[in-house]
Design an enzyme around this catalytic site. Structure first.
Site, mmCIF file in Angstrom:
data_model
loop_
_atom_site.group_PDB
_atom_site.id
_atom_site.type_symbol
_atom_site.label_atom_id
_atom_site.label_comp_id
_atom_site.label_asym_id
_atom_site.label_seq_id
_atom_site.Cartn_x
_atom_site.Cartn_y
_atom_site.Cartn_z
ATOM 1 N N ASN A 22 -1.824 2.369 5.944
ATOM 2 C CA ASN A 22 -0.984 1.208 5.625
ATOM 3 C C ASN A 22 -0.784 0.433 6.920
ATOM 4 O O ASN A 22 -0.598 1.038 7.977
ATOM 5 C CB ASN A 22 0.397 1.639 5.126
ATOM 6 C CG ASN A 22 0.354 2.222 3.730
ATOM 7 O OD1 ASN A 22 -0.702 2.237 3.093
ATOM 8 N ND2 ASN A 22 1.491 2.706 3.261
ATOM 9 N N GLU B 130 7.993 -15.196 -10.170
ATOM 10 C CA GLU B 130 7.284 -13.960 -9.803
ATOM 11 C C GLU B 130 6.919 -13.099 -11.002
ATOM 12 O O GLU B 130 5.907 -12.427 -10.982
ATOM 13 C CB GLU B 130 7.992 -13.172 -8.698
ATOM 14 C CG GLU B 130 9.300 -12.553 -9.019
ATOM 15 C CD GLU B 130 9.909 -11.821 -7.801
ATOM 16 O OE1 GLU B 130 9.187 -11.302 -6.947
ATOM 17 O OE2 GLU B 130 11.146 -11.761 -7.741
ATOM 18 N N LYS C 233 6.289 -4.388 -3.639
ATOM 19 C CA LYS C 233 7.722 -4.134 -3.569
ATOM 20 C C LYS C 233 8.229 -4.215 -2.142
ATOM 21 O O LYS C 233 9.308 -4.709 -1.871
ATOM 22 C CB LYS C 233 8.025 -2.747 -4.166
ATOM 23 C CG LYS C 233 9.503 -2.386 -4.186
ATOM 24 C CD LYS C 233 10.274 -3.292 -5.117
ATOM 25 C CE LYS C 233 11.757 -3.092 -5.076
ATOM 26 N NZ LYS C 233 12.495 -4.244 -5.634
ATOM 27 N N LYS D 13 12.841 -15.517 -9.452
ATOM 28 C CA LYS D 13 12.672 -14.468 -10.468
ATOM 29 C C LYS D 13 11.684 -14.935 -11.520
ATOM 30 O O LYS D 13 10.784 -14.201 -11.916
ATOM 31 C CB LYS D 13 14.006 -14.140 -11.169
ATOM 32 C CG LYS D 13 14.981 -13.263 -10.443
ATOM 33 C CD LYS D 13 14.578 -11.820 -10.282
ATOM 34 C CE LYS D 13 13.744 -11.611 -9.064
ATOM 35 N NZ LYS D 13 14.387 -11.496 -7.788
ATOM 36 N N CYS E 13 0.823 -1.203 0.000
ATOM 37 C CA CYS E 13 0.000 0.000 0.000
ATOM 38 C C CYS E 13 0.861 1.259 0.000
ATOM 39 O O CYS E 13 1.970 1.257 0.530
ATOM 40 C CB CYS E 13 -0.868 0.025 1.237
ATOM 41 S SG CYS E 13 -1.876 -1.430 1.459
HETATM 42 O O1 M6R Z 1 12.998 -5.107 0.828
HETATM 43 P P1 M6R Z 1 13.414 -6.493 1.185
HETATM 44 O O2 M6R Z 1 14.746 -6.861 0.598
HETATM 45 O O3 M6R Z 1 13.367 -6.763 2.658
HETATM 46 O O4 M6R Z 1 12.332 -7.421 0.520
HETATM 47 C C1 M6R Z 1 12.320 -8.796 0.737
HETATM 48 C C2 M6R Z 1 11.429 -9.502 -0.248
HETATM 49 O O5 M6R Z 1 10.108 -9.103 -0.099
HETATM 50 C C3 M6R Z 1 11.872 -9.251 -1.703
HETATM 51 O O6 M6R Z 1 13.200 -9.605 -1.897
HETATM 52 C C4 M6R Z 1 10.985 -10.059 -2.676
HETATM 53 O O7 M6R Z 1 11.215 -11.428 -2.515
HETATM 54 C C5 M6R Z 1 11.227 -9.606 -4.121
HETATM 55 N N1 M6R Z 1 9.977 -9.479 -4.800
HETATM 56 C C6 M6R Z 1 12.023 -10.549 -4.905
HETATM 57 O O8 M6R Z 1 12.189 -10.163 -6.222
#
Ligand code: M6R
Length: 613
Positions: free
Chosen positions: A105, A493, A608, A490, A2
């Site tokens: 959020n 997703e 993200k 990768k 969010c």
């Molecule tokens: O911001 P962060 O590195 O803590 O995020 C962790 C995961 O949510 C993040 O790496 C997620 O797996 C990505 N979408 C991978 O591409």
């Protein structure tokens, strides 16, 4: 996840809010909405789907062109948690009177109890969300002072929040508050912008204040007054945003992901620059805040993270053990505080997080701190909660990562972990000469990655041959095992193809049963220790009809005839090889997703920054 934007100032609020939401689109969301004060009335517009749909609805709502007359408003992109992504569930939510609007959020955990209490008092709810309870609760507490009503309501909630609230009765101010979900306030010239992410602020100003947990801010066009939940004034320093807004543009690339893959040589140079000491054969990472004595006393390294950051940690585990002879282990951050982590002052905990806001990683950081461990952050976003709460660690300097699929953050995380392991290793097992050789290897990473990216067109051709499959396997061993996991992540997703990463030796313990004629197996077949065994595993897959895409070392004749398609990476140290190898897999995933027509930068259901548990 969010996103929140709030605006109060001289410009037309609706346009500022829409543009701000666009800047937050990369975070992933499935509906959007905004509330603006229009000539003393609260006007709310919401739409399921994208910000473009919200914009269309807003323009239709003010067909006479008066879209641009409101001077304050709040807006939101919602990533559904409680209830589907419908118009009714989109934020802002109003209180029972319709005069107070709120965007939120986080998650209100005790929303059911609060809702039934409020329903008992006659409140009527219109959504399935936890958030609507908070707007009603604030309305219920409101007796002419919105700030006080927000504090009174927040005292009653359990859970996490970053909020922006406004009331028809109190035009000219917005109340913002945080607990576990970030809020940044941009201080402009006669205007103030509230956001959950600095990306929505940078077009207006670089002067920002980050709220801490339990802070409540009264925001007007000219001032920001911050108090805690008990109405005690608090001082928060004004920080300066380092990145410029052009970093958030695609720069001629079709997608942010492709741009960020291509940015990796530069991002890695930034991550490495000034951090290698070739004379002493070590790494200079002053942010770690460790004296030589601290380093000598560390007897265990615990690496925490989620998703891609977890995979970087797995590479780090090999690096710390190989280079520093220190016991290292990776822990999935979400699980950490629900077990009984045995930690003490001689344990160095490294929290790995691109965003620095991942709720599970943040909770694990707090748990580690409470247990007396030596905790540091490995973050990309300066000013993020994990970076601020740990107060020590290493920044990646990778630049903003917009694509939901993490690419340059991963490679920079690995580069920094290698430097950390080198630094620790020099005090333990590595000689100066060995340290110098390794420092040279690390220094070469940007060039190794640039050479791999040159194969982009070839990788696109390989991708075209496999894009129609629905399943794929990725195998590797040693430090290339986490690379296989990351390659599979990768692919799944962004292409929605079912992909599994396995240790190469694990395949025959079960998953090999799934191999059929033509099943793609992506094998990390680099010429590194253990290659013989991986080549044996490749033979086992071929014998069952699998088609092999091999990531191989340039010029390695041993793999000729064993793989159906080869993607070459330059010869280098086995730990360093993880970086160009993963870049090959990023490009493979990207091109497969592109062939499948997927929405690459904002894959369905993903966010993200995962700021909820
Ligand atoms: O911001 P962060 O590195 O803590 O995020 C962790 C995961 O949510 C993040 O790496 C997620 O797996 C990505 N979408 C991978 O591409």
């Amino acid at each position: 996840m969010c996103g929140i934007v709030g605006y109060i100032g001289r410009a037309d609020a609706a346009s500022v809010l829409i543009n701000g939401l666009r800047r937050l689109e990369y975070r992933g969301y499935d509906s959007a909405g905004m509330a603006v004060m229009d000539e003393g009335r609260m006007v709310v517009v919401k739409a399921p789907g994208k910000v473009a749909a919200l914009n269309e609805r807003a323009r239709a709502r003010w067909p006479d062109g008066s879209f641009n007359r409101a001077a304050s408003g709040i807006a939101h992109t919602r990533w559904a948690t409680h209830g589907p992504p419908t118009e009714a569930n989109a934020h802002p939510h109003l209180d029972n009177s319709g005069g107070i609007a709120l965007v939120h959020n986080g998650i209100i955990e005790n929303y059911r109890a609060l809702r039934s209490r409020l329903e008992g008092k006659g409140h009527v709810f219109h959504s399935d969300t936890d958030t609507e309870v908070l707007s009603h609760l604030i309305g219920d507490c409101h007796q002419g002072d919105l700030f006080q009503a927000v504090c009174d309501a927040l005292h009653q909630v359990e859970g996490t929040y970053g909020i922006a609230v406004m009331a028809v009765a109190e035009p000219g101010r917005i109340i913002a508050a945080r607990c576990g979900s970030p809020i940044v306030i941009g201080i402009g010239d006669g205007e103030t912008i509230i956001a959950s992410d600095a990306a929505a602020i940078i077009a207006h100003t670089r002067q920002v204040i980050y709220l801490n947990d339990r802070d409540v801010a009264v925001v007007t066009a000219d001032a920001v007054n911050i108090r805690d939940l008990d109405n005690v004034p608090v001082d928060r320093e004004v920080a300066r945003l380092a990145f410029d807004s052009s970093a958030a543009e695609k720069g001629g690339f079709e997608h942010f992901m492709l741009k960020e893959i291509h940015e990796q040589p530069d991002a890695l140079r930034n991550a490495i620059r000034g951090r290698l000491d070739f004379h002493l054969g070590t790494a200079v990472l002053s942010g770690m805040g460790t004296s030589p004595r601290d380093l000598a006393e560390i007897n265990r390294v615990v690496l925490l993270g989620c998703g891609t950051s977890l995979h970087a940690g797995l590479v780090g585990e090999y690096a710390f053990e190989d280079l520093a002879d220190v016991h290292a282990e990776v822990q999935q951050a979400a699980e950490f505080r629900y077990r009984n982590p045995i930690l003490g002052p001689r344990d160095m905990v490294v929290a790995i997080s691109q965003s620095g806001e991942t709720a599970d990683t943040l909770a694990a950081v707090r748990e580690s701190g409470q247990k007396g461990a030596f905790v540091m952050g490995l973050c990309n976003v300066v000013g993020s909660t994990i970076a601020r709460e740990t107060g020590r660690g290493v920044f990646l300097h990778a630049g903003p990562e917009i694509s939901v699929a993490s690419t340059k953050a991963f490679t920079c995380q690995v580069a920094v972990l290698l430097m950390m392991a080198l630094k620790l290793g020099r005090g333990r097992r590595l000689s100066r000469d060995e340290g110098m050789r390794l420092a040279r290897e690390i220094e070469s990473i940007p060039e190794l990655v640039a050479a791999t990216i040159l194969q982009n067109d070839h990788i696109a051709e390989v991708a075209a041959r496999y894009a129609h499959h629905e399943h794929a396997f990725f195998i590797g061993r040693g430090p290339l095992y986490p690379v296989a996991l990351e390659g599979a992540l990768k692919l799944k997703e962004i292409s929605y193809l079912h992909a599994e990463g396995y240790h190469a030796a694990e395949l025959k313990h079960g998953p090999i049963a799934l191999l059929e004629q033509g099943t793609p197996v992506v094998a990390m077949a680099n010429a590194v220790p253990g290659q013989d065994k991986t080549l044996g595993n490749i033979e086992e897959c071929r014998a069952r009809g699998a088609r092999i895409i091999g990531v191989v070392t340039a010029g390695d004749s041993r793999v000729v005839g064993l793989v159906d398609d080869a993607i070459e990476v330059p010869a280098c140290h086995p730990l360093v090889a993880t970086v160009p190898s993963v870049v090959a897999l990023q490009l493979l995933a990207y091109h497969i997703a592109r062939h499948r027509g997927c929405e690459i930068d904002q894959p369905r259901n993903l966010a993200k920054s995962v700021t909820v548990e």
